[in-house]
Design an enzyme around this catalytic site. Structure first.
Site, PDB file in Angstrom:
ATOM      1  N   CYS A 111     -19.144  -3.135 -17.172  1.00  0.00           N
ATOM      2  CA  CYS A 111     -19.102  -2.744 -15.757  1.00  0.00           C
ATOM      3  C   CYS A 111     -20.203  -3.438 -14.959  1.00  0.00           C
ATOM      4  O   CYS A 111     -21.373  -3.392 -15.342  1.00  0.00           O
ATOM      5  CB  CYS A 111     -19.253  -1.231 -15.631  1.00  0.00           C
ATOM      6  SG  CYS A 111     -19.293  -0.671 -13.918  1.00  0.00           S
ATOM      7  N   CYS A 142     -18.045   0.988 -20.005  1.00  0.00           N
ATOM      8  CA  CYS A 142     -19.288   0.802 -19.255  1.00  0.00           C
ATOM      9  C   CYS A 142     -19.983  -0.514 -19.624  1.00  0.00           C
ATOM     10  O   CYS A 142     -20.696  -1.104 -18.803  1.00  0.00           O
ATOM     11  CB  CYS A 142     -20.226   1.978 -19.507  1.00  0.00           C
ATOM     12  SG  CYS A 142     -19.540   3.577 -19.015  1.00  0.00           S
ATOM     13  N   GLU A 146       0.827  -1.210   0.000  1.00  0.00           N
ATOM     14  CA  GLU A 146       0.000   0.000   0.000  1.00  0.00           C
ATOM     15  C   GLU A 146       0.860   1.258   0.000  1.00  0.00           C
ATOM     16  O   GLU A 146       0.542   2.222  -0.697  1.00  0.00           O
ATOM     17  CB  GLU A 146      -0.950   0.011   1.199  1.00  0.00           C
ATOM     18  CG  GLU A 146      -2.072  -1.011   1.126  1.00  0.00           C
ATOM     19  CD  GLU A 146      -2.916  -0.877  -0.133  1.00  0.00           C
ATOM     20  OE1 GLU A 146      -2.972   0.227  -0.707  1.00  0.00           O
ATOM     21  OE2 GLU A 146      -3.514  -1.879  -0.555  1.00  0.00           O
ATOM     22  N   TYR A 194      -6.229   6.893   3.813  1.00  0.00           N
ATOM     23  CA  TYR A 194      -6.410   5.818   2.845  1.00  0.00           C
ATOM     24  C   TYR A 194      -5.724   4.527   3.295  1.00  0.00           C
ATOM     25  O   TYR A 194      -6.335   3.456   3.340  1.00  0.00           O
ATOM     26  CB  TYR A 194      -5.887   6.205   1.447  1.00  0.00           C
ATOM     27  CG  TYR A 194      -5.665   4.964   0.639  1.00  0.00           C
ATOM     28  CD1 TYR A 194      -6.751   4.275   0.095  1.00  0.00           C
ATOM     29  CD2 TYR A 194      -4.404   4.383   0.507  1.00  0.00           C
ATOM     30  CE1 TYR A 194      -6.576   3.074  -0.576  1.00  0.00           C
ATOM     31  CE2 TYR A 194      -4.217   3.192  -0.160  1.00  0.00           C
ATOM     32  CZ  TYR A 194      -5.308   2.534  -0.696  1.00  0.00           C
ATOM     33  OH  TYR A 194      -5.141   1.342  -1.327  1.00  0.00           O
ATOM     34  N   CYS A 251     -13.520   1.451 -15.246  1.00  0.00           N
ATOM     35  CA  CYS A 251     -13.947   2.833 -15.002  1.00  0.00           C
ATOM     36  C   CYS A 251     -12.714   3.738 -15.014  1.00  0.00           C
ATOM     37  O   CYS A 251     -12.412   4.427 -14.045  1.00  0.00           O
ATOM     38  CB  CYS A 251     -14.693   2.932 -13.668  1.00  0.00           C
ATOM     39  SG  CYS A 251     -15.641   4.454 -13.466  1.00  0.00           S
ATOM     40  N   CYS A 304     -25.765   3.125 -12.502  1.00  0.00           N
ATOM     41  CA  CYS A 304     -24.775   4.222 -12.566  1.00  0.00           C
ATOM     42  C   CYS A 304     -25.413   5.444 -13.224  1.00  0.00           C
ATOM     43  O   CYS A 304     -25.860   5.384 -14.362  1.00  0.00           O
ATOM     44  CB  CYS A 304     -23.540   3.784 -13.347  1.00  0.00           C
ATOM     45  SG  CYS A 304     -22.320   5.106 -13.556  1.00  0.00           S
ATOM     46  N   ASP A 350      -9.634   5.771  -2.385  1.00  0.00           N
ATOM     47  CA  ASP A 350      -8.460   6.246  -3.105  1.00  0.00           C
ATOM     48  C   ASP A 350      -8.948   6.934  -4.378  1.00  0.00           C
ATOM     49  O   ASP A 350     -10.143   7.102  -4.582  1.00  0.00           O
ATOM     50  CB  ASP A 350      -7.522   5.085  -3.428  1.00  0.00           C
ATOM     51  CG  ASP A 350      -8.028   4.284  -4.602  1.00  0.00           C
ATOM     52  OD1 ASP A 350      -9.254   4.079  -4.678  1.00  0.00           O
ATOM     53  OD2 ASP A 350      -7.237   3.886  -5.459  1.00  0.00           O
TER      54      ASP A 350
END
Length: 333
Positions: free
Chosen positions: A202, A199, A39, A122, A192, A208, A140
């Site tokens: 997705c 899309c 991370e 985060y 995305c 959405c 994030d």
DNA sequence: GAGACGTGGAG
DNA sequence: TCTCCAAGTCT
């Protein structure tokens, strides 16, 4: 089907295979040290850039105690080239704090993690969720983009952070919160995307609000960029018996704590002298033109080290200086 | 809140 | 070539 069920179903089929990740469905328990290390390395840094560094660090320092026992110079050198060097300084401070104050085990709560050096909102949430299964709200830049589009949030960043977090919080499942966070990040990284989102594939496109909008790429709205000024500097090539003189930069500021070629302060105006080699290097908030000049002797008072030219790869120079050295050696060749 | 803080890859 | 920007944190 719920938001998280659709997202996790997609993740089970489409999760990226990454060195620091345990594939969905595996019973394996994540190692908090590896989760944390990944991370931190991934902060503002691409997966491709991190992979090699992660392999090297985990091989050389398999546990947080190993890392805590390492010397500053060797860790900074191992981080050289990855950028944002405050991360490396904080990485070591964090490892040492985990050993000294937590018996070598990472805290398993968001608040406990947040109190450690280099761990912000985060990373604390990500480690809590991924390593410890806590239902933390992980946000994030990927997740900001996914949620800003899914809810069609028009408020510009960073003011939109509150609305994004509030929209996401009730969607976080009590079960598999770590996979949920990683699924959203994978979604933002692969479908995305900032430009040309896909899309059609997705898993959360059905509800959405931005789907089909011609201007979906506009979201999330970001503040305008500022122009980057150009600055200038001079670096010194001081050679003796097949070695060159290297110094260590001050602990804070640009390239803080990193080994470097000696030289003057960087300025807004070009220097009077023209060097034998020149590099242009782009930083986040300014561009730098650095010229290299020969010097016979180092400052008598200066701290430094004679480093064999044949082994400069091991010096751990940040990219700016590595570029200069490479050009210099090509010129001499 | 805004600026400091690296680097390399993509379009 | 040039702009954007990638799993942010600290001050």
């Amino acid at each position: 089907m719920s938001f998280s069920a659709r997202l996790l179903g997609w993740y089970d089929r489409s999760a990226r295979v990454l060195p620091w990740r345990i594939a969905p469905g595996r019973a394996e328990v994540p190692d908090p040290y590896r989760v944390w290390l990944a991370e931190v390395m991934l902060q503002q840094t691409t997966v491709a850039a991190v992979a090699g560094y992660f392999a090297h660090f985990t091989e050389r320092w398999p546990t947080v105690a190993d890392l805590a026992a390492a010397g500053d110079a060797e860790v900074m050198a191992a981080w050289a080239g990855l950028g944002y060097y405050a991360r490396a300084r904080n990485l070591l401070a964090c490892a040492r704090a985990v050993v000294a104050e937590h018996g070598g085990c990472f805290p398993d709560s968001e608040a406990g993690l947040r109190a450690l050096p280099g761990i912000g909102a985060y990373t604390a949430a990500a480690v809590a969720a991924i390593a410890f299964g806590r239902p933390a709200v992980v946000v994030d830049a990927n997740i900001e983009r996914v949620i800003a589009r899914h809810r069609c949030i028009e408020t510009p960043l960073p003011a939109a952070k509150r609305a994004i977090r509030d929209a996401l919080a009730p969607l976080v499942p009590g079960d598999r919160p770590g996979d949920f966070a990683q699924a959203l990040m994978d979604l933002g990284a692969t479908l995305c995307t900032p430009r040309a989102p896909v899309c059609a594939r997705c898993p959360i496109a059905a509800d959405c609000r931005a789907r089909g909008r011609a201007d979906i790429e506009r979201l999330p709205v970001k503040p305008p960029k500022k122009a980057r000024p150009r600055r200038h500097g001079v670096a010194h090539w001081i050679e003796r018996d097949g070695a060159i003189w290297l110094v260590q930069r001050p602990g804070k500021g640009m390239l803080g704590g990193m080994r470097a070629l000696p030289g003057g302060e960087w300025s807004d105006e070009p220097p009077g002298e023209s060097g034998i080699v020149r590099v242009d290097h782009g930083f986040t908030h300014f561009d730098l033109t650095l010229v290299l000049v020969r010097r016979e002797t180092a400052d008598a008072a200066a701290e430094g080290i004679w480093w064999p030219i044949s082994d400069l790869d091991a010096a751990g120079l940040p990219t700016l200086y590595r570029k200069l050295v490479v050009k210099m050696l090509e010129r001499d060749a």
